[in-house]
Design a protein around this motif. Structure first.
Motif, PDB file in Angstrom:
ATOM      1  N   ILE A 262       0.841  -1.204   0.000  1.00 54.18           N
ATOM      2  CA  ILE A 262       0.000   0.000   0.000  1.00 54.18           C
ATOM      3  C   ILE A 262       0.871   1.247   0.000  1.00 54.18           C
ATOM      4  N   GLU A 263       1.901   1.265   0.841  1.00 56.08           N
ATOM      5  CA  GLU A 263       2.794   2.425   0.900  1.00 56.08           C
ATOM      6  C   GLU A 263       3.433   2.700  -0.457  1.00 56.08           C
ATOM      7  N   ASP A 264       3.861   1.648  -1.140  1.00 60.61           N
ATOM      8  CA  ASP A 264       4.481   1.827  -2.458  1.00 60.61           C
ATOM      9  C   ASP A 264       3.507   2.470  -3.441  1.00 60.61           C
ATOM     10  N   LEU A 265       2.230   2.057  -3.386  1.00 60.35           N
ATOM     11  CA  LEU A 265       1.234   2.640  -4.282  1.00 60.35           C
ATOM     12  C   LEU A 265       0.936   4.095  -3.946  1.00 60.35           C
ATOM     13  N   LEU A 266       0.935   4.414  -2.635  1.00 57.17           N
ATOM     14  CA  LEU A 266       0.602   5.773  -2.221  1.00 57.17           C
ATOM     15  C   LEU A 266       1.568   6.800  -2.781  1.00 57.17           C
ATOM     16  N   ASP A 267       2.782   6.387  -3.057  1.00 60.37           N
ATOM     17  CA  ASP A 267       3.795   7.316  -3.552  1.00 60.37           C
ATOM     18  C   ASP A 267       3.898   7.318  -5.073  1.00 60.37           C
ATOM     19  N   THR A 268       2.873   6.788  -5.739  1.00 59.84           N
ATOM     20  CA  THR A 268       2.865   6.775  -7.204  1.00 59.84           C
ATOM     21  C   THR A 268       1.654   7.549  -7.718  1.00 59.84           C
ATOM     22  N   ASP A 269       1.645   7.788  -9.011  1.00 61.27           N
ATOM     23  CA  ASP A 269       0.486   8.381  -9.684  1.00 61.27           C
ATOM     24  C   ASP A 269      -0.525   7.260  -9.909  1.00 61.27           C
ATOM     25  N   MET A 270      -1.647   7.330  -9.202  1.00 61.71           N
ATOM     26  CA  MET A 270      -2.628   6.239  -9.270  1.00 61.71           C
ATOM     27  C   MET A 270      -3.746   6.513 -10.259  1.00 61.71           C
ATOM     28  N   THR A 271      -3.562   7.491 -11.140  1.00 64.90           N
ATOM     29  CA  THR A 271      -4.613   7.833 -12.105  1.00 64.90           C
ATOM     30  C   THR A 271      -5.030   6.620 -12.924  1.00 64.90           C
ATOM     31  N   ALA A 272      -4.047   5.797 -13.303  1.00 71.16           N
ATOM     32  CA  ALA A 272      -4.342   4.632 -14.127  1.00 71.16           C
ATOM     33  C   ALA A 272      -5.132   3.570 -13.371  1.00 71.16           C
ATOM     34  N   GLN A 273      -5.155   3.681 -12.011  1.00 73.43           N
ATOM     35  CA  GLN A 273      -5.855   2.680 -11.204  1.00 73.43           C
ATOM     36  C   GLN A 273      -7.340   2.988 -11.040  1.00 73.43           C
ATOM     37  N   LEU A 274      -7.758   4.167 -11.440  1.00 74.43           N
ATOM     38  CA  LEU A 274      -9.146   4.558 -11.223  1.00 74.43           C
ATOM     39  C   LEU A 274     -10.092   3.743 -12.100  1.00 74.43           C
ATOM     40  N   ALA A 275     -11.276   3.485 -11.562  1.00 76.71           N
ATOM     41  CA  ALA A 275     -12.263   2.696 -12.295  1.00 76.71           C
ATOM     42  C   ALA A 275     -12.823   3.478 -13.482  1.00 76.71           C
ATOM     43  N   LYS A 276     -13.283   2.746 -14.470  1.00 75.70           N
ATOM     44  CA  LYS A 276     -13.955   3.388 -15.602  1.00 75.70           C
ATOM     45  C   LYS A 276     -15.259   4.008 -15.117  1.00 75.70           C
ATOM     46  N   SER A 277     -15.770   4.952 -15.865  1.00 78.21           N
ATOM     47  CA  SER A 277     -16.937   5.724 -15.420  1.00 78.21           C
ATOM     48  C   SER A 277     -18.106   4.841 -15.015  1.00 78.21           C
ATOM     49  N   ALA A 278     -18.357   3.780 -15.772  1.00 81.35           N
ATOM     50  CA  ALA A 278     -19.502   2.915 -15.481  1.00 81.35           C
ATOM     51  C   ALA A 278     -19.227   1.941 -14.348  1.00 81.35           C
ATOM     52  N   GLU A 279     -17.972   1.889 -13.877  1.00 74.93           N
ATOM     53  CA  GLU A 279     -17.591   0.916 -12.848  1.00 74.93           C
ATOM     54  C   GLU A 279     -17.283   1.565 -11.502  1.00 74.93           C
ATOM     55  N   ILE A 280     -17.540   2.866 -11.381  1.00 72.35           N
ATOM     56  CA  ILE A 280     -17.342   3.555 -10.107  1.00 72.35           C
ATOM     57  C   ILE A 280     -18.239   2.917  -9.036  1.00 72.35           C
ATOM     58  N   GLY A 281     -17.708   2.782  -7.829  1.00 70.07           N
ATOM     59  CA  GLY A 281     -18.464   2.132  -6.769  1.00 70.07           C
ATOM     60  C   GLY A 281     -19.620   2.967  -6.243  1.00 70.07           C
ATOM     61  N   ARG A 282     -20.520   2.309  -5.574  1.00 72.24           N
ATOM     62  CA  ARG A 282     -21.653   2.975  -4.926  1.00 72.24           C
ATOM     63  C   ARG A 282     -21.415   3.019  -3.420  1.00 72.24           C
ATOM     64  N   ALA A 283     -22.087   3.935  -2.742  1.00 70.43           N
ATOM     65  CA  ALA A 283     -21.937   4.058  -1.290  1.00 70.43           C
ATOM     66  C   ALA A 283     -23.308   4.086  -0.639  1.00 70.43           C
ATOM     67  N   LYS A 284     -23.437   3.388   0.502  1.00 73.36           N
ATOM     68  CA  LYS A 284     -24.691   3.452   1.241  1.00 73.36           C
ATOM     69  C   LYS A 284     -24.436   3.171   2.715  1.00 73.36           C
ATOM     70  N   ARG A 285     -25.272   3.748   3.544  1.00 74.13           N
ATOM     71  CA  ARG A 285     -25.187   3.497   4.979  1.00 74.13           C
ATOM     72  C   ARG A 285     -25.959   2.224   5.308  1.00 74.13           C
ATOM     73  N   ILE A 286     -25.381   1.417   6.205  1.00 84.03           N
ATOM     74  CA  ILE A 286     -25.960   0.125   6.554  1.00 84.03           C
ATOM     75  C   ILE A 286     -26.651   0.227   7.911  1.00 84.03           C
ATOM     76  N   ASP A 287     -27.918  -0.128   7.963  1.00 80.64           N
ATOM     77  CA  ASP A 287     -28.680  -0.110   9.218  1.00 80.64           C
ATOM     78  C   ASP A 287     -28.547  -1.451   9.938  1.00 80.64           C
TER      79      ASP A 287
END
Length: 450
Positions: free
Chosen positions: A129-154
């Motif tokens: 993780i540390e090695d990745l944090l010090d790099t340009d992670m732009t290439a790691q980002l998900a494609k527009s249709a594959e961006i994750g969703r967020a929700k609160r869990i009850d």
């Protein structure tokens, strides 16, 4: 290789200062999401936090990072660290995150990470993780249709309460016990009192009014004085002091006496050995545990295995060598029959089970051995490496030689604060105090010179 971000328990620091900035939190989400994005299934992370003001900021930043990496985020809100570990497994998540600085003041915060098995990440994964944090992670980002969703869990609080209740032996209830509990204005302020009440106890609660700024403030396991007063005031049978994220516990007996993690480990080890449920014929603790605990266990035919400071190292040794009881003097209790990380409430329930089954008082149950005089002092540092100083090294060697037959010496940098911890223990208190004071002065002088 020297770590830039991770300490002994995740990433920790003062909020809005490096490394605990929203930018870094988002990058952690992207980096961790990238590493755990394996296979074709829909990936998910569960994210819990304690009650610090900065938790809102870091929670949102981490949600942004994980969803950017294509990971669905299940947001739990304020909940104990052991609940996050448990829910990571039960919700079949790929990663678990706890945003907390544990027992530190409100202005600090931290990020603890759990794998899909509910265990904290290995050193190798943290370095990845540390090695990745010090790099340009732009290439790691998900494609527009594959961006994750967020929700609160009850319902997550109820799930953890039921989990904790099931760890109490079936033949035991807490009826007839008056329990005072200090929730440190932290993550367990709802769940811990509720679990105790549902198990039958008469519950008196303090430290259950978090406002974002008062977590661990003159309360909780690191400041037990308020609970000691409350135990006297309401004539409680026991006081239970949790820390900010409820992964550690300290006990106050009916007389107001403070009982640390070493005594609790002795209680649980002796009880489980008698029941035939203790594995490994002993327990795992750290180099900080009192020599008196080791002597007590030896007298019972049990062994004590020591690790570096940090509950993750305790757990690692337990897993590798098939132990089911481990912990730290500070109150981290890891009972692997019930969970994968320290759980203050579950540990307290095991002590309460011993009290109820025996019919004895907490003071009788929890006074298992006479601690060897132990002195711990901290030297705050900002720059330099005073432990590399020639004079300091010679002073440490001389102290070790003097204590060789009657005690122990431990000098170590803190993994969570800019401190050097100086601990010595032995049968002669005056000798131990003198040795610690001398070393503190020598290290302090070297620090100043640096």
């Amino acid at each position: 290789m020297k770590r830039r971000y991770f300490g002994t328990d995740g990433i920790r620091g003062q909020s809005n200062l490096f490394p605990m900035t929203p930018d870094l939190a988002m990058r952690v989400g992207i980096a961790v999401g990238t590493i755990f994005r394996r296979g074709a299934h829909r990936h998910r992370v569960v994210i819990g936090k304690d009650t610090r003001l900065s938790g809102y900021m870091l929670e949102n930043a981490m949600v942004a990072g994980f969803t950017a990496a294509g990971i669905d985020a299940f947001v739990l809100g304020p909940i104990p660290t052991p609940a996050v570990a448990m829910l990571t497994r039960s919700l079949r998540a790929d990663i678990g995150v706890m945003i907390s600085a544990s027992h530190n003041p409100f202005y600090d915060n931290g990020i603890k990470l759990f794998g899909p098995d509910g265990y904290k990440l290995s050193d190798d994964l943290e370095m990845e993780i540390e090695d990745l944090l010090d790099t340009d992670m732009t290439a790691q980002l998900a494609k527009s249709a594959e961006i994750g969703r967020a929700k609160r869990i009850d319902g997550v609080h109820d799930r953890y309460i039921e989990h904790a209740k099931r760890t109490l032996p079936r033949d035991v209830t807490l009826q007839g016990l008056r329990v005072a509990i200090d929730c440190a204005n932290g993550a367990a302020y709802r769940v811990a009192p509720a679990a105790l009440w549902e198990l039958g106890a008469d519950v008196v609660t303090i430290g259950n009014e978090p406002d974002g700024l008062n977590i661990n403030l003159d309360c909780g396991s690191t400041h037990p004085e308020a609970l000691q007063r409350k135990v006297h005031e309401v004539r409680a049978d026991i006081g239970i002091a949790l820390d900010g994220d409820a992964d550690r516990v300290q006990i106050i007996d009916e007389n107001g006496k403070f009982i640390d993690g070493d005594q609790l480990m002795a209680v649980i080890a002796e009880s489980w050995a008698a029941d035939g449920t203790l594995r490994g014929n002993g327990i795992v603790a750290t180099v900080m545990s009192n020599l008196g605990l080791e002597r007590f266990l030896t007298g019972k035919g049990l062994n004590l295995q020591r690790t570096k400071v940090g509950d993750r190292y305790v757990v690692e040794h337990m897993r590798q060598n098939d132990y089911n009881v481990g912990g730290e003097q500070s109150g981290h209790m890891v009972l692997s029959d019930f969970g994968t990380t320290g759980d203050g409430l579950v540990a307290a329930l095991q002590v309460l089970a011993c009290v109820k089954r025996s019919g004895k008082s907490v003071s009788e149950i929890c006074n298992r051995f006479e601690p060897v005089p132990q002195v711990l002092k901290n030297v705050r540092i900002k720059t330099g490496q005073p432990l590399e100083d020639t004079v300091v090294r010679q002073a440490i060697a001389d102290a070790e030689s003097e204590l060789a037959k009657t005690g122990r010496l431990l000098i170590r940098p803190s993994g969570t604060e800019p401190l050097i911890r100086v601990m010595a223990e032995g049968d002669d208190r005056a000798q131990v105090e003198r040795i610690v004071d001398e070393l503190v002065n020598v290290i302090g002088s070297a620090r100043t010179a640096a």
